[in-house]
Structure formats: C-alpha cells, structure tokens
Enzyme design. Structure first.
Site, PDB file in Angstrom:
ATOM      1  N   ARG A  15      -1.640 -35.715  14.243  1.00  0.00           N
ATOM      2  CA  ARG A  15      -2.922 -35.010  14.117  1.00  0.00           C
ATOM      3  C   ARG A  15      -2.762 -33.487  14.037  1.00  0.00           C
ATOM      4  NH1 ARG A  15      -6.673 -37.305  18.628  1.00  0.00           N
ATOM      5  NH2 ARG A  15      -4.843 -38.452  19.347  1.00  0.00           N
ATOM      6  N   ALA A 377       2.695  18.280   9.215  1.00  0.00           N
ATOM      7  CA  ALA A 377       2.022  17.170   8.544  1.00  0.00           C
ATOM      8  C   ALA A 377       2.684  16.876   7.203  1.00  0.00           C
ATOM      9  CB  ALA A 377       0.554  17.526   8.331  1.00  0.00           C
ATOM     10  N   TYR A 384      16.771   7.164   1.954  1.00  0.00           N
ATOM     11  CA  TYR A 384      17.272   6.069   1.115  1.00  0.00           C
ATOM     12  C   TYR A 384      17.476   6.566  -0.298  1.00  0.00           C
ATOM     13  CZ  TYR A 384      17.336   1.303  -0.830  1.00  0.00           C
ATOM     14  OH  TYR A 384      17.684   0.128  -1.457  1.00  0.00           O
TER      15      TYR A 384
END
Ligand code: UD1
Ligand code: CA
Length: 452
Positions: A15, A377, A384
């Site tokens: 079930r 900011a 990478y």
C-alpha cells in the site's frame, strides 16, 4: 535475564506503492526501522535480529552501521514463521522481545515495563483498548485472565465485540518461545502461521499472561500507507519540538518546525516558523533562527542570528555571527566570530575570518578570507576556469570595492584596497590601492540616438 530483540520487517508494504521496502520509508528523517532499532539499543541489548524479506540490498546499504543479525524470511508465511527465522539463534535463558519495523513510535519506557513482567512463568503482552477494534486480534479473557488471542478473521460475533486488542508486541523467555513456535500450525482462514496462537499454547502450559498498556495510542500504531506515515510524522515532530522546549529553547510553533535527524539546541535560542533541520545540527545558546531556514549537518555557536530564508549545509559558524536573510552557505563554509554574511551571498569551501563581512550579493568560493575584511556588494571570486578550481586568498584588513572580480588563483594583500569595479588577475601589494578599470571620461554635447 538478558534481552534479545527480534524486529519483524519482512512485509513489502504494497500500500506504500514504492520500490523501497516499507520500513525504509522515513519518519523524522530516519527510516522507520532505524527508530525501532534505536529504541532496542536504548534497552541496553546488543543482541538484535532483524527479519527482512523484500529489498534486502536497500536495508543493508542504509543500515550498514546497525549492530544486528540480518535474517532473511524468503516467503512471508505469517508472524510466527517470521519470528521463527530468528528465535532459534537466541539463547534459551534470554528474554525475547518482538517488535515491528513498521511500528516506529514505540517508547523504550513502555518496553521496559513490558520486559520487567517476564519471568519463567509469565508471558508479557502489550495490549490496547480500541473503540473500533476491527481488524485486530482480540484478547480473550476468562475470569479476567488472558486465555487466547483470536484474529479478527477467526473471531465469533461475540468475540468481535471485545475492545481489548493485541498490539503484536510481546516478550517471553526464549526457550518457551521456541517450544511454542514449533507447535503452531497454519490451519486457519488465512493459511498463515499466527504468532498469536502462542498465547493459548502458553496458557495450556500453565503460564500466566501479563498485559500492560502503552501511555499513548500512537506508540503501537503501524504504518501501512503514506497517509498513516504522515500522521505519525506530525506526532513525532510535536514530540521533538516539546523535547527542545523542555531543554530551554523556544519554538514559535511546534506544528511548523521539522527536525529530520538530530538537533541539539542550547537554552534561550529561538526557532521561528517553517524551519527544517536535517542530519546532525548543533545550535548553541541565544541563537535566533528566522523563518524558513533550512539547516543541515552544521554547527552554529552561541549568540548567532540566522535571518529568514537562509540555507545552510555542512557549515561551521562561530560565536556571534550574523547570516542572511537569503544567504546560502554551502559545504566547507567556516564563519569565524563576529563575521557577517548578508543577503544573496553564496559561500562555498571558504573561511571568513573574525569580524569580516560580505554583506550583499556576493559569491565566495574556495576562498580564505582573513580578519576584518570588508567585501563589497557584488564581489565575485572567479574560482573556476572551466576545468579546475582555484583558490583566492584575501589577507587581513583588506577592502574589496563593490562589483569586483577576483580571478583565482590570486592573493589580495594585507590592508590593501581594491577599487570598485575591478577585475583582479594578479596578486596585489599589501597596503596599496589596486584597481583595473578605464579612467572615467566625459564626452560633452553627446547626442542620444534618435528613432528612425
Ligand atoms: C497482527 C496480529 C494481530 C494484531 C496486529 C496488530 C498476528 C497473526 N496477528 O496482525 O493480532 O492485532 O498485528 O497490528 O500476528 N510480518 C513479517 N513476516 C510475515 C508476516 C508478517 O515480517 O510472514 C510482519 C509484517 O511486515 C508486519 C507485521 O509482521 O510488520 C504484522 O504482520 P501483519 O500480517 O500485518 O499482521 P496483522 O494482520 O496486522
Ligand atoms: Ca498490520
């Protein structure tokens, strides 16, 4: 008497409509079977047998650190047959306790009472009274003494009116368990070997059946479908929230916090609504965790403020750090004392030194930031190159102007300043101002383009 535990977990659980064996479905972040295993360990035994049937590879993979005997029940021929796969391996003079992998909220205090009732002359049975006993095995008494359990499908109309039912959980001296199991047959409506037939055999053998009841009904509720699982999940979550509050931390709403694993939290800390904790999370004292935070496998020390909607994974945060709102701390993040990571800042495999700040819109990856550094900011560490990851080092006291790109590998000198909008590709000198942008010029009388 020493204790051995047999956990029945062979049912497929059709079930659930799942490829996973039923007992692997998670409650509060752990498979149901793990909860039952943990309760067994709490009873102080190291002799635990798990009878499994379906999905053995899933069970063995996930539960590889369980200290248990795995016993295969090839075909599910009934609860007595299941127990019999394990019981011959148990020392005769041990108490055998039968538990179920799909009855996850049983408490060890309830089991302790049950076990304490076992002697060489008694069998101990956990029963409950149900207004609607349909489907359950009925406890048949004569002169108030239990004489048998009759399965619902075998019960007479009169027996069906009995409201005291069998939870399936029982404890008995192992020698008697084996003796009675050998006598159980499958001559019944379902053609199954019923463990419940053991009770009548024990009574005929002169044993007394002692019954006890759990404190809460949910302790003996089994899970057959996902709906029942979700109900037990909320009960477990309420329990976990209450435990936290008992230890001195506050929870804004116990119905709106989810602890999927192990959370330790110090006093006077506060958890706002809709937070999720996964795996092992440790939170110190006086920490505020704002609404909607998702925190997994992390450590947060005293006095921190985690503002709303921050996502924190495998991070270590020291005292008095401020994070968020909307911050993302990825694996390998270490934030030292009094540092700050503000909104829309992503941090990965990076250490931020004491008192350093990255307050807005920044990506810091594979970076070692010293103390008292201000990161403006929009600063991005370009870690990478499309093939490999490289490291950025920002030394103490540096000031990175807004909207700068630091192309790794690169080192920013101590107390140096990077002018806003710079793309830095080479190491910078200590104490100097470095910038890389075209000088500003003004073109007077500039005519704006006109529409053709
Ligand atoms: C059983 C009891 C019933 C009790 C009820 C409580 C028997 C005969 N009946 O009924 O008196 O009121 O539990 O929920 O014991 N299992 C195996 N191998 C098997 C059969 C079962 O591992 O061959 C496991 C199932 O996965 C399940 C548990 O044993 O976790 C109970 O089996 P189930 O067939 O559901 O028994 P019930 O009919 O519910
Ligand atoms: Ca059942």
């Amino acid at each position: 008497m020493k204790l051995s535990v047999i956990i029945l977990a062979a049912g497929q659980g059709t079930r659930m409509k799942s490829v996973l064996p039923k007992v692997m479905h998670k409650l509060a972040g752990k498979p149901m079977l793990e909860h039952v295993y943990n309760r067994s360990v709490e009873l102080g035994t190291d002799d635990i047998h798990i009878v499994y049937g379906h999905g053995g590879e899933h069970l063995h993979d996930y539960c590889s650190d369980f200290n248990v005997e795995w016993v295969l029940q090839d075909e599910q021929l009934g609860t007595a047959h299941a127990v019999q796969q394990a019981s011959p391996h148990i020392d005769d003079d041990h108490i055998a306790l039968i538990l179920y992998g799909d009855v996850p909220l049983i408490k060890s205090s309830t089991l302790r009472t049950l076990i304490d009732n076992v002697t060489a002359d008694t069998v101990s049975l956990l029963t409950v009274d149900l207004q609607d006993p349909g489907g359950y095995g009925r406890i048949v008494r004569e002169d108030n003494e239990v004489i048998a359990i009759v399965e619902h499908k075998e019960a007479t109309e009169l027996q069906k009116k009995i409201t005291e039912v069998n939870t399936g959980i029982l404890a008995i001296q192992a020698s008697f368990l084996n003796e009675y199991l050998n006598k159980i047959d499958n001559n019944n409506v379902q053609g199954e070997y019923y463990l419940t037939d053991l009770i009548e055999l024990a009574v005929k053998d002169g044993k007394k059946i002692l019954t006890s009841q759990p404190e809460n009904m949910y302790e003996v509720e089994g899970v057959n479908d996902r709906n029942q699982l979700s109900r037990l999940e909320r009960i477990k979550q309420q329990d976990l929230a209450e435990a936290i509050m008992a230890e001195g931390a506050s929870v804004a709403d116990p119905a709106r916090v989810d602890i999927r694993g192990d959370l330790v939290i110090g006093n006077d800390s506060f958890i706002d609504i809709n937070c999720i904790f996964e795996g092992k999370v440790s939170v110190g004292k006086n920490v505020t965790i704002g609404a909607g935070c998702v925190i997994s496998d992390s450590t947060i020390a005293d006095g921190c403020v985690i503002k709303p909607y921050s996502v924190i994974e495998k991070a270590i945060i020291d005292n008095n750090v401020e994070v968020g709102p909307f911050a993302r701390l990825r694996p390998g993040t270490r934030l030292k004392q009094n540092s700050k990571v503000g909104n829309f800042v992503e941090v990965k495999n990076t250490q931020l030194g004491e008192g350093s700040k990255a307050s807005h819109l920044t990506y810091l990856g594979d970076t070692d930031v010293g103390s008292k550094v201000n990161i403006g900011a929009g600063t991005i560490t370009c870690n990478y190159d499309g093939a490999n990851k490289h490291k950025t080092i920002i030394k103490d006291g540096a000031f990175i102007g807004s909207d700068s790109q630091l192309v790794a590998p690169v080192t920013i000198g101590e107390n140096s300043t990077i002018g806003a909008g710079s793309t830095i590709t080479r190491d910078t000198e200590d104490g100097a101002l470095t910038l890389s942008r075209a000088a500003q010029k003004t073109i007077k009388g500039w005519e704006k383009p006109k529409k053709k």
